[in-house]
Write a protein that holds these residues in place. Structure first.
Motif, PDB file in Angstrom:
ATOM      1  N   ASN A 265       1.050  -1.540  -0.085  1.00  0.00           N
ATOM      2  CA  ASN A 265       0.184  -0.195   0.094  1.00  0.00           C
ATOM      3  C   ASN A 265       0.636   1.436  -0.767  1.00  0.00           C
ATOM      4  OD1 ASN A 265      -2.283  -2.111   1.908  1.00  0.00           O
ATOM      5  ND2 ASN A 265      -2.312  -1.620  -0.449  1.00  0.00           N
ATOM      6  N   ARG A 266       1.942   1.077  -0.343  1.00  0.00           N
ATOM      7  CA  ARG A 266       3.124   2.184   0.044  1.00  0.00           C
ATOM      8  C   ARG A 266       2.977   2.778  -1.372  1.00  0.00           C
ATOM      9  NH1 ARG A 266       7.637   2.885   3.563  1.00  0.00           N
ATOM     10  NH2 ARG A 266       7.413   1.058   5.136  1.00  0.00           N
ATOM     11  N   ASN A 267       2.954   4.325  -1.190  1.00  0.00           N
ATOM     12  CA  ASN A 267       3.321   4.734  -2.197  1.00  0.00           C
ATOM     13  C   ASN A 267       2.340   4.724  -3.833  1.00  0.00           C
ATOM     14  OD1 ASN A 267       5.943   6.307  -1.871  1.00  0.00           O
ATOM     15  ND2 ASN A 267       6.698   4.149  -1.297  1.00  0.00           N
ATOM     16  N   LEU A 268       0.802   4.210  -2.819  1.00  0.00           N
ATOM     17  CA  LEU A 268      -0.159   4.728  -4.247  1.00  0.00           C
ATOM     18  C   LEU A 268      -0.345   6.040  -4.071  1.00  0.00           C
ATOM     19  CD1 LEU A 268      -2.039   1.588  -2.573  1.00  0.00           C
ATOM     20  CD2 LEU A 268      -0.204   1.391  -4.160  1.00  0.00           C
ATOM     21  N   ALA A 269      -0.427   7.115  -3.764  1.00  0.00           N
ATOM     22  CA  ALA A 269      -0.631   8.146  -4.187  1.00  0.00           C
ATOM     23  C   ALA A 269      -0.147   9.086  -1.716  1.00  0.00           C
ATOM     24  CB  ALA A 269      -3.039   8.440  -3.302  1.00  0.00           C
ATOM     25  N   ASP A 270      -1.219   9.952  -3.040  1.00  0.00           N
ATOM     26  CA  ASP A 270      -0.207  11.342  -1.584  1.00  0.00           C
ATOM     27  C   ASP A 270      -1.236  11.112  -0.453  1.00  0.00           C
ATOM     28  OD1 ASP A 270       1.670  13.587  -3.168  1.00  0.00           O
ATOM     29  OD2 ASP A 270      -0.108  13.725  -4.642  1.00  0.00           O
ATOM     30  N   PHE A 271      -2.144  10.836  -0.365  1.00  0.00           N
ATOM     31  CA  PHE A 271      -2.972   9.816   0.762  1.00  0.00           C
ATOM     32  C   PHE A 271      -3.489   8.954   0.453  1.00  0.00           C
ATOM     33  CE2 PHE A 271      -2.239  14.718   1.635  1.00  0.00           C
ATOM     34  CZ  PHE A 271      -2.453  14.795   3.451  1.00  0.00           C
ATOM     35  N   LEU A 272      -3.209   7.804   1.289  1.00  0.00           N
ATOM     36  CA  LEU A 272      -4.035   7.100   1.275  1.00  0.00           C
ATOM     37  C   LEU A 272      -5.592   6.453   2.180  1.00  0.00           C
ATOM     38  CD1 LEU A 272      -3.326   3.729   0.699  1.00  0.00           C
ATOM     39  CD2 LEU A 272      -2.716   3.101   2.546  1.00  0.00           C
ATOM     40  N   LEU A 273      -6.848   6.123   1.678  1.00  0.00           N
ATOM     41  CA  LEU A 273      -7.625   6.526   2.652  1.00  0.00           C
ATOM     42  C   LEU A 273      -7.616   4.734   2.775  1.00  0.00           C
ATOM     43  CD1 LEU A 273     -10.749   7.195   3.554  1.00  0.00           C
ATOM     44  CD2 LEU A 273     -11.361   7.277   1.556  1.00  0.00           C
ATOM     45  N   ALA A 274      -7.823   4.039   4.263  1.00  0.00           N
ATOM     46  CA  ALA A 274      -7.314   2.994   4.349  1.00  0.00           C
ATOM     47  C   ALA A 274      -8.703   2.819   5.310  1.00  0.00           C
ATOM     48  CB  ALA A 274      -6.539   2.481   5.450  1.00  0.00           C
ATOM     49  N   ILE A 275      -9.904   2.048   4.683  1.00  0.00           N
ATOM     50  CA  ILE A 275     -11.072   1.936   5.176  1.00  0.00           C
ATOM     51  C   ILE A 275     -11.498   0.277   5.174  1.00  0.00           C
ATOM     52  CG2 ILE A 275     -14.250   1.918   4.584  1.00  0.00           C
ATOM     53  CD1 ILE A 275     -12.647   3.554   2.344  1.00  0.00           C
ATOM     54  N   PRO A 276     -12.274  -0.228   6.541  1.00  0.00           N
ATOM     55  CA  PRO A 276     -12.786  -1.464   6.577  1.00  0.00           C
ATOM     56  C   PRO A 276     -12.927  -1.978   5.685  1.00  0.00           C
ATOM     57  CG  PRO A 276     -12.883  -0.079   8.430  1.00  0.00           C
ATOM     58  CD  PRO A 276     -12.944   0.805   7.362  1.00  0.00           C
ATOM     59  N   ALA A 277     -12.499  -3.336   5.774  1.00  0.00           N
ATOM     60  CA  ALA A 277     -13.092  -4.633   4.566  1.00  0.00           C
ATOM     61  C   ALA A 277     -14.073  -4.903   4.593  1.00  0.00           C
ATOM     62  CB  ALA A 277     -11.933  -5.695   4.313  1.00  0.00           C
ATOM     63  N   ASP A 278     -14.704  -4.611   5.574  1.00  0.00           N
ATOM     64  CA  ASP A 278     -16.196  -5.040   5.865  1.00  0.00           C
ATOM     65  C   ASP A 278     -17.487  -4.032   6.343  1.00  0.00           C
ATOM     66  OD1 ASP A 278     -15.830  -4.134   8.570  1.00  0.00           O
ATOM     67  OD2 ASP A 278     -16.295  -5.753   9.261  1.00  0.00           O
ATOM     68  N   MET A 279     -16.338  -2.750   5.442  1.00  0.00           N
ATOM     69  CA  MET A 279     -17.755  -1.469   4.959  1.00  0.00           C
ATOM     70  C   MET A 279     -18.872  -2.368   4.407  1.00  0.00           C
ATOM     71  SD  MET A 279     -18.523   1.362   6.279  1.00  0.00           S
ATOM     72  CE  MET A 279     -16.941   2.022   6.408  1.00  0.00           C
ATOM     73  N   THR A 280     -20.180  -1.699   4.565  1.00  0.00           N
ATOM     74  CA  THR A 280     -21.792  -1.413   3.564  1.00  0.00           C
ATOM     75  C   THR A 280     -21.179  -1.531   2.606  1.00  0.00           C
ATOM     76  OG1 THR A 280     -21.799  -0.014   5.107  1.00  0.00           O
ATOM     77  CG2 THR A 280     -23.107  -1.779   6.134  1.00  0.00           C
ATOM     78  N   LYS A 281     -21.503  -1.638   1.814  1.00  0.00           N
ATOM     79  CA  LYS A 281     -21.236  -1.059   0.259  1.00  0.00           C
ATOM     80  C   LYS A 281     -22.478  -0.426   0.202  1.00  0.00           C
ATOM     81  CE  LYS A 281     -17.609  -3.030  -0.296  1.00  0.00           C
ATOM     82  NZ  LYS A 281     -17.520  -3.175   1.559  1.00  0.00           N
ATOM     83  N   THR A 282     -22.812   0.707  -1.797  1.00  0.00           N
ATOM     84  CA  THR A 282     -23.864   1.104  -1.448  1.00  0.00           C
ATOM     85  C   THR A 282     -24.324   0.339  -2.787  1.00  0.00           C
ATOM     86  OG1 THR A 282     -22.327   2.665  -3.140  1.00  0.00           O
ATOM     87  CG2 THR A 282     -23.208   3.329  -0.603  1.00  0.00           C
TER      88      THR A 282
END
Length: 297
Positions: free
Chosen positions: A279-296
């Motif tokens: 996950n390093r250096n993917l972008a200036d900011f990495l937004l990490a979200i729980p994998a079990d987050m609900t989906k739209t």
């Protein structure tokens, strides 16, 4: 008494009250804050928010960033989105400028199925605040044309249609890691392993990547066409279009190397407190979200 205190401490560790919905990281995976993201976004010329299309945290944070940038930029904010195609610009502008209703927008533009839940709040905020909103994505029929017949097929479309894309010819570098990975992934999904140059699979995979590049080039072109010095253009796009500083970023850099670009990449992780090294250096900011987050959807 000492035992009681130790027991309470144990309970505090075992049953944490906080359940963070996301974490933000620097490119080197150091934790950072939304305040830092906002500060850097305010100073950027272009902000590319790489989202996961069905993730509610992405859409919520996009909305928060839009509102806070509008307050900070005091009228020098422009919005753009992959979710609107360039031939729907009139419909989008008419809605944002208050000339049409939401029902009319739905009939005049090709809205994504999750528009009402995920993008309408931002679009309505742009309408309320009189923020220009730019449709940046290539009309899907031309992306499909490239994926089936290659880039030269764009030479056959009308002059009016060509104005809805990046200027032709579109330069595509298939050696860029993102496009190469896309072709490799397609080869694996086909179950053939390496591409067979005699089967036509190579051309099929290359054209699929070229269609992706056509989208990237067109989004970059319309971003630059609608950005002026002193403004921040906040652009919403799928993560793959800007992660690893490729895609849209690459095309922006070809035209304006000194443009101040800020990127955000979204990932879903089993433990958002422990991002992996990939996950390093993917972008200036990495937004990490729980994998079990609900989906739209």
């Amino acid at each position: 008494m000492r035992f009681t205190l130790l027991f309470l401490c144990f309970l505090g560790l075992a049953f944490r009250a906080d359940k963070p919905a996301y974490r933000l990281y620097t490119p080197k995976l150091k934790t950072t804050t939304y305040a830092q993201l906002l500060r850097q976004a305010t100073e950027a010329d272009v902000v590319l928010f790489g989202e996961l299309h069905n993730n509610p945290i992405c859409h919520w944070l996009e909305f928060q960033l839009t509102k806070d940038l509008q307050a900070a930029k005091k009228g020098n904010l422009v919005l753009g989105a992959e979710m609107f195609e360039t031939d729907n610009q009139t419909a989008l502008t008419d809605y944002v400028q208050g000339r049409t209703t939401a029902k009319e927008l739905a009939t005049q533009a090709r809205l994504w199925p999750n528009f009402d839940t995920d993008y309408k709040p931002i679009t309505d905020f742009a309408r309320e605040q009189h923020i220009p909103f730019i449709a940046t994505n290539v009309p899907r029929r031309y992306a499909r044309l490239v994926s089936r017949q290659g880039l030269t097929a764009l030479d056959t479309i009308t002059a009016d249609a060509k104005r809805q894309l990046a200027p032709l010819p579109i330069n595509v570098d298939l050696t860029l890691p993102g496009y190469k990975a896309m072709m490799d992934m397609m080869g694996g999904n086909e179950g053939h392993g390496a591409a067979n140059p005699h089967s036509g699979q190579t051309d099929m995979m290359a054209n699929f990547a070229r269609a992706q590049a056509t989208k990237d080039a067109t989004m970059a072109y319309f971003i630059l066409q609608n950005w002026k010095p002193g403004q921040t253009l906040l652009h919403f796009n799928g993560d793959y279009h800007s992660k690893n500083f490729e895609g849209i970023v690459w095309y922006l850099r070809q035209k304006q190397p000194d443009l101040k670009i800020l990127t955000l990449s979204s990932v879903e992780l089993g433990d958002i407190d422990k991002p992996a090294t990939d996950n390093r250096n993917l972008a200036d900011f990495l937004l990490a979200i729980p994998a079990d987050m609900t989906k739209t959807y």
